[in-house]
Design an enzyme around this catalytic site. Structure first.
Site, PDB file in Angstrom:
ATOM      1  N   SER A   1     -66.915  41.486 -10.709  1.00 22.19           N
ATOM      2  CA  SER A   1     -66.482  42.624 -11.526  1.00 22.19           C
ATOM      3  C   SER A   1     -67.501  43.754 -11.465  1.00 22.19           C
ATOM      4  CB  SER A   1     -66.318  42.196 -12.986  1.00 22.19           C
ATOM      5  OG  SER A   1     -65.503  41.066 -13.074  1.00 22.19           O
TER       6      SER A   1
HETATM    7  N1  SAH Z   1     -67.369  36.464 -13.314  1.00 27.48           N
HETATM    8  C1  SAH Z   1     -67.187  36.427 -11.898  1.00 27.48           C
HETATM    9  C2  SAH Z   1     -65.906  37.114 -11.494  1.00 27.48           C
HETATM   10  C3  SAH Z   1     -65.127  36.288 -10.537  1.00 27.48           C
HETATM   11  S1  SAH Z   1     -63.480  36.805 -10.236  1.00 27.48           S
HETATM   12  C4  SAH Z   1     -68.397  36.986 -11.187  1.00 27.48           C
HETATM   13  O1  SAH Z   1     -69.338  37.432 -11.862  1.00 27.48           O
HETATM   14  O2  SAH Z   1     -68.425  36.945  -9.960  1.00 27.48           O
HETATM   15  C5  SAH Z   1     -62.558  35.660 -11.195  1.00 27.48           C
HETATM   16  C6  SAH Z   1     -62.646  34.243 -10.813  1.00 27.48           C
HETATM   17  O3  SAH Z   1     -61.733  33.522 -11.641  1.00 27.48           O
HETATM   18  C7  SAH Z   1     -62.237  33.899  -9.380  1.00 27.48           C
HETATM   19  O4  SAH Z   1     -63.298  33.306  -8.729  1.00 27.48           O
HETATM   20  C8  SAH Z   1     -61.054  32.957  -9.537  1.00 27.48           C
HETATM   21  O5  SAH Z   1     -61.013  31.925  -8.563  1.00 27.48           O
HETATM   22  C9  SAH Z   1     -61.318  32.397 -10.921  1.00 27.48           C
HETATM   23  N2  SAH Z   1     -60.168  31.779 -11.583  1.00 27.48           N
HETATM   24  C10 SAH Z   1     -58.874  32.176 -11.623  1.00 27.48           C
HETATM   25  N3  SAH Z   1     -58.145  31.293 -12.337  1.00 27.48           N
HETATM   26  C11 SAH Z   1     -58.999  30.326 -12.778  1.00 27.48           C
HETATM   27  C12 SAH Z   1     -58.852  29.122 -13.545  1.00 27.48           C
HETATM   28  N4  SAH Z   1     -57.671  28.724 -14.027  1.00 27.48           N
HETATM   29  N5  SAH Z   1     -59.945  28.375 -13.777  1.00 27.48           N
HETATM   30  C13 SAH Z   1     -61.164  28.732 -13.301  1.00 27.48           C
HETATM   31  N6  SAH Z   1     -61.364  29.834 -12.554  1.00 27.48           N
HETATM   32  C14 SAH Z   1     -60.296  30.631 -12.299  1.00 27.48           C
END
Ligand code: SAH
Length: 266
Positions: free
Chosen positions: A110
């Site tokens: 993000s």
């Molecule tokens: N906070 C992260 C942002 C990652 S993007 C950072 O700092 O990099 C969001 C993430 O949510 C993705 O990696 C995606 O695979 C994950 N995601 C989506 N649905 C999910 C679920 N049900 N359980 C765990 N992770 C999930």
């Protein structure tokens, strides 16, 4: 307020990152045992930035403050965590721009502004105001950046990721920082993580059409959930849900663009 806590751990100098410096080498909880020999730092961590990364982060923090982030604790955390260590070497030069960046497997880290905003909202929880954030659950570890920021704002951080490749990548990225209060979990975050509950804060980095009930169930009274949610119009907005003794209170805030929340693991 969190910034008045005497033990605020941001005094740890993440920026020098010298392996072997006393007080910095602590095991990443839940990770494989720390190697006996310090791991050489990735080349991209120190090259290609073109300038001292602390100075670039300080500029990013000034921009965050100018854009309305007011919490000193959040600004300090954002100024401490080296975002460039969480992105691909080809993207290092953009690491401190206010932009989301690809982290592989179709997912993104993000924007700094969104990470700071969500962290600040989380610190607005009643439980944080009356003491500090005890346990926080993050859904969507991704590359681990937000988890590292949260590690400076909460006592324990549980972060769950459904994609094995990113869970492993986050573990690798975070190993450098040796954060004993970050617990990385591989699983479906739609179910929350009951073993760590109740949480003072829950933060999601992926948005669905509704907030899973498991999340509000696992929230402590006085706790707060911050998550993107798709509204009836198909737009995603940031939603804040406070769990009070009287029940759940929801606020819908600004529009955001997060990757979709998906069920199951892959
Ligand atoms: N906070 C992260 C942002 C990652 S993007 C950072 O700092 O990099 C969001 C993430 O949510 C993705 O990696 C995606 O695979 C994950 N995601 C989506 N649905 C999910 C679920 N049900 N359980 C765990 N992770 C999930």
């Amino acid at each position: 307020m969190a910034q008045q806590r005497p033990s605020f751990p941001a005094r740890l100098d993440f920026s020098s990152g010298k392996p072997g410096a006393p007080g910095k080498i602590l095991p990443v909880s839940g990770a494989s045992p720390a190697p006996s020999k310090p791991k050489p730092q990735a080349a991209h961590a120190t090259q290609g930035l073109g300038m001292d990364s602390a100075a670039v982060r300080a500029r990013m923090v000034r921009h965050l403050a100018a854009s309305g982030i007011a919490s000193a604790a959040v600004l300090q955390a954002m100024g401490t965590v080296e975002r460039h260590r969480f992105v691909d070497s080809a993207l290092v030069n953009q690491a401190y721009e206010d932009t989301s960046l690809p982290i592989g497997l179709g997912q993104t880290i993000s924007k700094p502004n969104v990470v700071a905003r969500m962290s600040e909202l989380l610190l607005g929880a009643e439980l944080a105001r009356t003491g500090s954030l005890a346990r926080v659950l993050e859904i969507g570890t991704g590359c681990g950046y937000q988890a590292a920021v949260l590690s400076l704002l909460a006592r324990e951080v549980y972060s769950i990721e459904r994609l094995r490749g990113l869970h492993d990548k986050a573990r690798e990225n975070l190993r450098h920082f040796r954060l004993p209060n970050v617990h990385l979990l591989f699983g479906d975050g739609m179910l929350g993580y009951a073993k760590g509950a109740p949480y003072a804060g829950i933060i999601a980095a992926a948005g669905g059409a509704a907030v899973p009930q498991a999340w509000t169930d696992q929230l402590a009274i006085g706790g707060r959930l911050v998550a993107p949610m798709v509204s009836g119009t198909g737009q995603q907005a940031l939603v804040v849900i406070d769990r009070t003794a009287q029940g759940l209170k929801q606020q819908v805030l600004e529009a955001v663009h997060f990757v979709p929340l998906k069920s199951g693991i892959a």
